[in-house]
Write an enzyme that holds these catalytic residues in place. Sequence first.
Site, PDB file in Angstrom:
ATOM      1  N   PRO A   2       0.836  -0.980   0.191  1.00 26.10           N
ATOM      2  CA  PRO A   2      -0.083   0.055  -0.003  1.00 26.10           C
ATOM      3  C   PRO A   2       1.011   1.327   0.106  1.00 26.10           C
ATOM      4  O   PRO A   2       1.849   1.299   0.838  1.00 26.10           O
ATOM      5  CB  PRO A   2      -0.724  -0.034   1.156  1.00 26.10           C
ATOM      6  CG  PRO A   2      -0.733  -1.556   1.795  1.00 26.10           C
ATOM      7  CD  PRO A   2       0.407  -2.122   0.883  1.00 26.10           C
ATOM      8  N   GLU A   3       0.480   2.247  -0.850  1.00 22.91           N
ATOM      9  CA  GLU A   3       1.051   3.440  -0.794  1.00 22.91           C
ATOM     10  C   GLU A   3       0.249   4.705  -0.284  1.00 22.91           C
ATOM     11  O   GLU A   3      -0.596   4.517   0.133  1.00 22.91           O
ATOM     12  CB  GLU A   3       1.770   3.579  -2.167  1.00 22.91           C
ATOM     13  CG  GLU A   3       2.360   2.458  -2.686  1.00 22.91           C
ATOM     14  CD  GLU A   3       3.227   2.873  -4.144  1.00 22.91           C
ATOM     15  OE1 GLU A   3       3.554   4.010  -4.813  1.00 22.91           O
ATOM     16  OE2 GLU A   3       3.662   1.747  -4.743  1.00 22.91           O
ATOM     17  N   LYS A  50       2.837   5.894   4.897  1.00 21.96           N
ATOM     18  CA  LYS A  50       2.401   4.461   4.586  1.00 21.96           C
ATOM     19  C   LYS A  50       1.918   4.238   6.019  1.00 21.96           C
ATOM     20  O   LYS A  50       1.738   3.213   6.289  1.00 21.96           O
ATOM     21  CB  LYS A  50       3.440   3.715   4.175  1.00 21.96           C
ATOM     22  CG  LYS A  50       3.840   4.057   2.880  1.00 21.96           C
ATOM     23  CD  LYS A  50       4.803   2.793   2.251  1.00 21.96           C
ATOM     24  CE  LYS A  50       5.269   3.379   0.744  1.00 21.96           C
ATOM     25  NZ  LYS A  50       6.515   2.327   0.245  1.00 21.96           N
ATOM     26  N   ARG A 306      13.388  -3.979  -4.645  1.00 22.03           N
ATOM     27  CA  ARG A 306      12.050  -3.642  -5.229  1.00 22.03           C
ATOM     28  C   ARG A 306      12.394  -3.832  -6.767  1.00 22.03           C
ATOM     29  O   ARG A 306      13.078  -3.286  -7.581  1.00 22.03           O
ATOM     30  CB  ARG A 306      11.488  -2.419  -4.873  1.00 22.03           C
ATOM     31  CG  ARG A 306      11.565  -2.380  -3.526  1.00 22.03           C
ATOM     32  CD  ARG A 306      10.421  -3.253  -2.985  1.00 22.03           C
ATOM     33  NE  ARG A 306       9.125  -2.838  -2.970  1.00 22.03           N
ATOM     34  CZ  ARG A 306       8.158  -3.787  -3.415  1.00 22.03           C
ATOM     35  NH1 ARG A 306       8.534  -5.064  -3.656  1.00 22.03           N
ATOM     36  NH2 ARG A 306       7.060  -3.523  -3.558  1.00 22.03           N
TER      37      ARG A 306
END
Length: 328
Positions: A2-3, A50, A306
Amino acid sequence: MPEGPSLRRWQELVVDYWGGRVERVAGSTKQIASRSLVGRMLRSSQVHGKRLFIEFETSEATALSEASQSLKSVPQATSDRSSEQTEVEKSDCGDVASGTTSGREGEEMASVVGVVRRGGSHWLQFHFGMYGSVRRDSLARATRANKRGDWKDPSPRLVLHFGASKFLAFYNCRIIWLQGEPRLAPATDILSTDFDPHGAATVLAQPAPVAHTLLNQNCFAGLGNIIKNEALFAAKVNPLSFGSALPQSRIFSLVQEVLRIAQTWKDGMDARTGLQGFYQVYKRSHCPLGHQLLREDLGPQHCLQRPTWWCPDCQPLVSIRPNLVQEE
Protein backbone atom coordinates in the site's frame (compact mmCIF):
# COMPACT_ATOMS: atom_id res chain seq x y z
CA MET A 1 2.62 -2.62 -0.89
CA PRO A 2 0.00 0.00 0.00
CA GLU A 3 1.23 3.48 -0.88
CA GLY A 4 0.23 6.98 0.17
CA PRO A 5 -3.00 7.20 -1.89
CA SER A 6 -4.35 3.99 -0.33
CA LEU A 7 -3.57 5.24 3.17
CA ARG A 8 -5.40 8.50 2.46
CA ARG A 9 -8.44 6.52 1.35
CA TRP A 10 -8.37 4.34 4.47
CA GLN A 11 -8.05 7.44 6.62
CA GLU A 12 -11.38 8.59 5.18
CA LEU A 13 -12.97 5.31 6.28
CA VAL A 14 -11.73 5.82 9.83
CA VAL A 15 -12.98 9.42 9.97
CA ASP A 16 -16.56 8.14 9.72
CA TYR A 17 -16.15 6.63 13.20
CA TRP A 18 -14.60 9.58 14.97
CA GLY A 19 -16.47 9.94 18.25
CA GLY A 20 -17.59 6.32 18.20
CA ARG A 21 -17.03 4.09 21.20
CA VAL A 22 -15.57 0.62 20.78
CA GLU A 23 -18.16 -1.93 21.95
CA ARG A 24 -16.13 -5.05 21.28
CA VAL A 25 -13.01 -6.22 19.48
CA ALA A 26 -12.00 -9.22 17.42
CA GLY A 27 -9.06 -10.31 15.32
CA SER A 28 -5.92 -12.39 15.57
CA THR A 29 -3.48 -9.76 16.81
CA LYS A 30 -1.09 -10.61 19.61
CA GLN A 31 0.80 -7.35 19.21
CA ILE A 32 -1.40 -5.36 21.59
CA ALA A 33 -3.86 -6.13 24.36
CA SER A 34 -6.85 -5.43 22.11
CA ARG A 35 -9.39 -5.87 24.91
CA SER A 36 -8.10 -2.65 26.45
CA LEU A 37 -9.78 -0.81 23.55
CA VAL A 38 -13.28 -1.86 24.63
CA GLY A 39 -15.17 1.13 25.98
CA ARG A 40 -12.74 3.68 24.60
CA MET A 41 -13.77 6.45 22.24
CA LEU A 42 -12.02 6.76 18.89
CA ARG A 43 -11.14 10.46 18.99
CA SER A 44 -9.31 11.15 15.75
CA SER A 45 -6.86 9.81 13.21
CA GLN A 46 -3.94 10.97 11.12
CA VAL A 47 -2.03 9.61 8.16
CA HIS A 48 1.57 10.17 7.21
CA GLY A 49 3.04 8.40 4.24
CA LYS A 50 2.39 4.70 4.71
CA ARG A 51 1.37 4.90 8.36
CA LEU A 52 -2.06 5.34 9.87
CA PHE A 53 -2.45 6.71 13.40
CA ILE A 54 -5.63 6.38 15.45
CA GLU A 55 -6.23 8.26 18.70
CA PHE A 56 -8.22 6.71 21.54
CA GLU A 57 -9.25 8.35 24.76
CA THR A 58 -7.36 7.24 27.83
CA SER A 59 -9.06 4.46 29.74
CA GLU A 60 -10.42 5.26 33.20
CA ALA A 61 -7.72 3.20 34.91
CA THR A 62 -4.99 4.96 32.95
CA ALA A 63 -6.51 8.36 33.70
CA LEU A 64 -6.45 7.68 37.44
CA SER A 65 -2.86 6.50 37.22
CA GLU A 66 -1.76 9.56 35.30
CA ALA A 67 -3.59 11.88 37.66
CA SER A 68 -2.00 10.30 40.72
CA GLN A 69 1.47 10.72 39.20
CA SER A 70 0.93 14.35 38.31
CA LEU A 71 2.78 16.77 40.57
CA LYS A 72 -0.09 19.21 40.31
CA SER A 73 -2.75 16.52 40.71
CA VAL A 74 -4.62 17.87 37.71
CA PRO A 75 -7.99 16.07 37.23
CA GLN A 76 -8.26 13.96 34.08
CA ALA A 77 -11.04 16.17 32.71
CA THR A 78 -8.63 19.11 32.63
CA SER A 79 -5.40 17.32 31.86
CA ASP A 80 -2.75 19.75 30.67
CA ARG A 81 -2.35 19.24 26.93
CA SER A 82 -0.41 22.47 26.54
CA SER A 83 2.70 21.13 28.23
CA GLU A 84 4.49 18.90 25.76
CA GLN A 85 7.22 16.53 26.80
CA THR A 86 9.44 15.29 24.05
CA GLU A 87 10.95 12.55 26.14
CA VAL A 88 9.18 9.21 26.01
CA GLU A 89 7.37 8.07 29.14
CA LYS A 90 6.04 4.69 30.15
CA SER A 91 2.52 3.81 29.01
CA ASP A 92 0.16 1.16 30.24
CA CYS A 93 -1.28 0.55 26.78
CA GLY A 94 0.05 -2.96 26.38
CA ASP A 95 2.95 -3.28 23.95
CA VAL A 96 4.52 0.13 23.54
CA ALA A 97 7.08 1.47 21.12
CA SER A 98 9.17 4.59 20.96
CA GLY A 99 7.72 5.52 17.61
CA THR A 100 10.87 4.68 15.69
CA THR A 101 11.45 1.66 13.53
CA SER A 102 14.67 -0.13 12.90
CA GLY A 103 15.11 -2.77 10.27
CA ARG A 104 13.00 -3.06 7.14
CA GLU A 105 9.35 -2.33 6.66
CA GLY A 106 8.88 -3.16 3.00
CA GLU A 107 10.96 -0.66 1.07
CA GLU A 108 11.06 1.89 3.86
CA MET A 109 14.55 3.01 4.73
CA ALA A 110 15.01 3.92 8.41
CA SER A 111 11.59 5.54 8.58
CA VAL A 112 11.19 7.46 11.84
CA VAL A 113 8.13 8.84 13.62
CA GLY A 114 8.73 11.04 16.65
CA VAL A 115 6.25 11.38 19.50
CA VAL A 116 5.17 14.12 21.89
CA ARG A 117 3.84 13.06 25.29
CA ARG A 118 0.36 14.45 26.03
CA GLY A 119 -2.16 13.45 28.64
CA GLY A 120 -5.69 12.26 27.99
CA SER A 121 -5.25 10.01 24.96
CA HIS A 122 -3.23 7.22 23.42
CA TRP A 123 -2.35 6.50 19.82
CA LEU A 124 -2.17 3.29 17.81
CA GLN A 125 0.14 3.15 14.81
CA PHE A 126 -0.66 0.87 11.86
CA HIS A 127 1.86 -0.12 9.18
CA PHE A 128 0.41 -2.31 6.44
CA GLY A 129 3.49 -4.09 5.11
CA MET A 130 3.19 -5.56 1.63
CA TYR A 131 -0.45 -6.64 1.56
CA GLY A 132 -2.33 -4.85 4.34
CA SER A 133 -5.67 -3.06 4.03
CA VAL A 134 -8.58 -1.50 5.92
CA ARG A 135 -12.25 -2.24 5.35
CA ARG A 136 -15.33 -0.57 6.78
CA ASP A 137 -18.52 -2.51 7.58
CA SER A 138 -17.42 -5.49 5.46
CA LEU A 139 -14.88 -8.28 5.65
CA ALA A 140 -12.45 -9.33 2.94
CA ARG A 141 -13.36 -12.44 0.97
CA ALA A 142 -11.06 -14.89 -0.78
CA THR A 143 -10.62 -14.13 -4.46
CA ARG A 144 -8.50 -17.19 -5.21
CA ALA A 145 -7.28 -20.36 -3.57
CA ASN A 146 -4.29 -20.18 -1.23
CA LYS A 147 -1.13 -22.27 -1.56
CA ARG A 148 -2.91 -25.21 0.05
CA GLY A 149 -5.73 -24.98 -2.44
CA ASP A 150 -8.22 -23.73 0.16
CA TRP A 151 -10.63 -20.88 -0.47
CA LYS A 152 -10.19 -19.43 2.98
CA ASP A 153 -11.19 -15.83 3.69
CA PRO A 154 -8.38 -13.58 4.97
CA SER A 155 -8.24 -13.26 8.74
CA PRO A 156 -8.34 -9.68 10.04
CA ARG A 157 -5.60 -8.64 12.42
CA LEU A 158 -7.95 -6.36 14.35
CA VAL A 159 -11.67 -5.56 14.15
CA LEU A 160 -13.18 -2.63 16.06
CA HIS A 161 -16.96 -2.89 16.49
CA PHE A 162 -18.92 0.33 17.08
CA GLY A 163 -22.44 -1.08 16.95
CA ALA A 164 -24.64 -3.33 14.89
CA SER A 165 -22.96 -3.90 11.50
CA LYS A 166 -20.60 -0.98 12.10
CA PHE A 167 -16.93 -1.86 12.29
CA LEU A 168 -13.42 -1.27 11.00
CA ALA A 169 -11.33 -4.29 9.98
CA PHE A 170 -7.53 -4.08 9.67
CA TYR A 171 -5.64 -6.73 7.68
CA ASN A 172 -1.98 -7.78 7.49
CA CYS A 173 -0.68 -4.89 9.54
CA ARG A 174 1.80 -4.22 12.28
CA ILE A 175 0.13 -2.53 15.25
CA ILE A 176 1.92 -0.76 18.09
CA TRP A 177 1.01 1.68 20.83
CA LEU A 178 2.91 4.92 20.63
CA GLN A 179 4.16 6.48 23.83
CA GLY A 180 2.72 9.84 22.84
CA GLU A 181 1.10 11.78 20.02
CA PRO A 182 2.82 11.26 16.63
CA ARG A 183 4.96 14.21 15.63
CA LEU A 184 4.75 14.20 11.87
CA ALA A 185 6.64 16.03 9.13
CA PRO A 186 4.09 17.09 6.48
CA ALA A 187 6.86 18.66 4.39
CA THR A 188 7.99 15.12 3.50
CA ASP A 189 4.55 13.61 2.75
CA ILE A 190 3.97 13.51 -1.01
CA LEU A 191 0.19 13.97 -0.58
CA SER A 192 0.39 16.78 1.96
CA THR A 193 -0.37 20.33 0.88
CA ASP A 194 2.74 21.29 2.89
CA PHE A 195 5.09 19.02 0.93
CA ASP A 196 8.39 20.77 0.21
CA PRO A 197 9.35 20.15 -3.45
CA HIS A 198 12.58 22.14 -3.15
CA GLY A 199 13.72 20.09 -0.20
CA ALA A 200 12.85 16.93 -2.11
CA ALA A 201 14.87 18.10 -5.11
CA THR A 202 17.85 18.74 -2.86
CA VAL A 203 17.67 15.20 -1.52
CA LEU A 204 17.38 13.73 -5.01
CA ALA A 205 20.50 15.59 -6.13
CA GLN A 206 22.78 13.48 -3.95
CA PRO A 207 25.30 11.01 -5.47
CA ALA A 208 23.08 7.93 -5.37
CA PRO A 209 20.75 6.18 -7.82
CA VAL A 210 17.48 8.10 -7.89
CA ALA A 211 15.50 4.84 -7.65
CA HIS A 212 17.05 4.31 -4.21
CA THR A 213 16.50 7.85 -2.97
CA LEU A 214 12.84 7.93 -3.98
CA LEU A 215 11.99 5.07 -1.60
CA ASN A 216 13.42 6.82 1.46
CA GLN A 217 10.29 7.37 3.55
CA ASN A 218 11.97 10.08 5.63
CA CYS A 219 12.12 12.21 2.47
CA PHE A 220 9.25 10.89 0.33
CA ALA A 221 6.67 9.54 2.78
CA GLY A 222 4.00 7.59 0.94
CA LEU A 223 6.03 6.98 -2.20
CA GLY A 224 6.19 3.28 -3.03
CA ASN A 225 7.32 1.06 -5.84
CA ILE A 226 4.43 1.81 -8.20
CA ILE A 227 4.79 5.58 -7.97
CA LYS A 228 8.58 5.21 -8.24
CA ASN A 229 8.39 3.28 -11.51
CA GLU A 230 5.73 5.47 -13.10
CA ALA A 231 7.30 8.79 -12.05
CA LEU A 232 10.74 7.79 -13.35
CA PHE A 233 9.25 6.88 -16.72
CA ALA A 234 7.11 10.01 -16.94
CA ALA A 235 10.15 12.19 -16.18
CA LYS A 236 12.35 10.17 -18.60
CA VAL A 237 14.86 9.45 -15.83
CA ASN A 238 16.80 6.19 -15.71
CA PRO A 239 16.44 4.57 -12.25
CA LEU A 240 20.20 3.94 -12.08
CA SER A 241 21.19 7.54 -12.87
CA PHE A 242 22.84 9.33 -9.96
CA GLY A 243 20.89 12.39 -8.89
CA SER A 244 24.14 14.37 -8.75
CA ALA A 245 24.59 13.77 -12.49
CA LEU A 246 21.15 15.05 -13.48
CA PRO A 247 20.43 18.67 -14.44
CA GLN A 248 18.36 20.55 -11.89
CA SER A 249 15.50 20.90 -14.37
CA ARG A 250 15.25 17.12 -14.71
CA ILE A 251 15.25 16.65 -10.94
CA PHE A 252 12.43 19.16 -10.50
CA SER A 253 10.54 17.43 -13.31
CA LEU A 254 10.86 14.13 -11.45
CA VAL A 255 9.53 15.67 -8.23
CA GLN A 256 6.55 17.12 -10.09
CA GLU A 257 5.78 13.76 -11.70
CA VAL A 258 5.83 12.10 -8.27
CA LEU A 259 3.27 14.59 -7.00
CA ARG A 260 1.12 14.37 -10.13
CA ILE A 261 1.00 10.58 -10.17
CA ALA A 262 0.30 10.32 -6.44
CA GLN A 263 -2.59 12.77 -6.73
CA THR A 264 -3.93 11.10 -9.89
CA TRP A 265 -3.94 7.77 -8.06
CA LYS A 266 -5.76 9.23 -5.07
CA ASP A 267 -8.31 10.97 -7.31
CA GLY A 268 -8.95 7.67 -9.05
CA MET A 269 -9.60 5.97 -5.71
CA ASP A 270 -11.96 8.76 -4.68
CA ALA A 271 -13.87 8.38 -7.96
CA ARG A 272 -13.87 4.57 -7.60
CA THR A 273 -12.16 4.23 -10.99
CA GLY A 274 -9.16 2.49 -9.47
CA LEU A 275 -5.97 2.22 -11.52
CA GLN A 276 -7.52 1.68 -14.94
CA GLY A 277 -5.10 3.01 -17.54
CA PHE A 278 -2.74 4.14 -14.81
CA TYR A 279 0.25 1.89 -15.46
CA GLN A 280 2.66 2.86 -18.21
CA VAL A 281 5.60 0.62 -17.27
CA TYR A 282 4.83 -1.07 -13.96
CA LYS A 283 4.65 -4.83 -14.61
CA ARG A 284 4.60 -4.16 -18.35
CA SER A 285 6.76 -5.74 -21.06
CA HIS A 286 6.80 -2.71 -23.38
CA CYS A 287 6.52 1.04 -22.91
CA PRO A 288 3.69 2.99 -24.61
CA LEU A 289 6.01 3.58 -27.60
CA GLY A 290 6.52 -0.15 -28.06
CA HIS A 291 10.09 -0.37 -26.73
CA GLN A 292 11.14 -3.45 -24.76
CA LEU A 293 11.39 -2.75 -21.03
CA LEU A 294 14.17 -3.88 -18.74
CA ARG A 295 13.41 -5.30 -15.31
CA GLU A 296 15.74 -5.56 -12.34
CA ASP A 297 15.41 -5.67 -8.56
CA LEU A 298 16.97 -2.46 -7.24
CA GLY A 299 17.52 -1.02 -3.79
CA PRO A 300 20.16 0.24 -1.36
CA GLN A 301 22.49 -2.25 0.24
CA HIS A 302 20.91 -4.06 3.21
CA CYS A 303 17.44 -2.88 2.17
CA LEU A 304 14.65 -4.62 0.31
CA GLN A 305 15.31 -4.88 -3.42
CA ARG A 306 12.21 -3.77 -5.32
CA PRO A 307 11.31 -4.76 -8.91
CA THR A 308 11.97 -1.90 -11.29
CA TRP A 309 10.88 -1.52 -14.91
CA TRP A 310 12.34 1.06 -17.27
CA CYS A 311 12.78 1.78 -20.95
CA PRO A 312 16.44 2.14 -22.01
CA ASP A 313 15.31 4.14 -25.06
CA CYS A 314 13.00 6.60 -23.30
CA GLN A 315 15.07 6.69 -20.09
CA PRO A 316 18.73 6.81 -21.14
CA LEU A 317 21.31 6.39 -18.39
CA VAL A 318 23.11 9.60 -17.46
CA SER A 319 26.81 8.99 -16.93
CA ILE A 320 28.23 9.60 -13.49
CA ARG A 321 30.60 12.54 -13.27
CA PRO A 322 34.21 11.39 -13.03
CA ASN A 323 34.74 12.89 -9.57
CA LEU A 324 31.79 10.91 -8.23
CA VAL A 325 32.74 7.46 -9.48
CA GLN A 326 34.41 6.55 -6.18
CA GLU A 327 31.27 7.47 -4.27
CA GLU A 328 29.12 4.88 -6.08
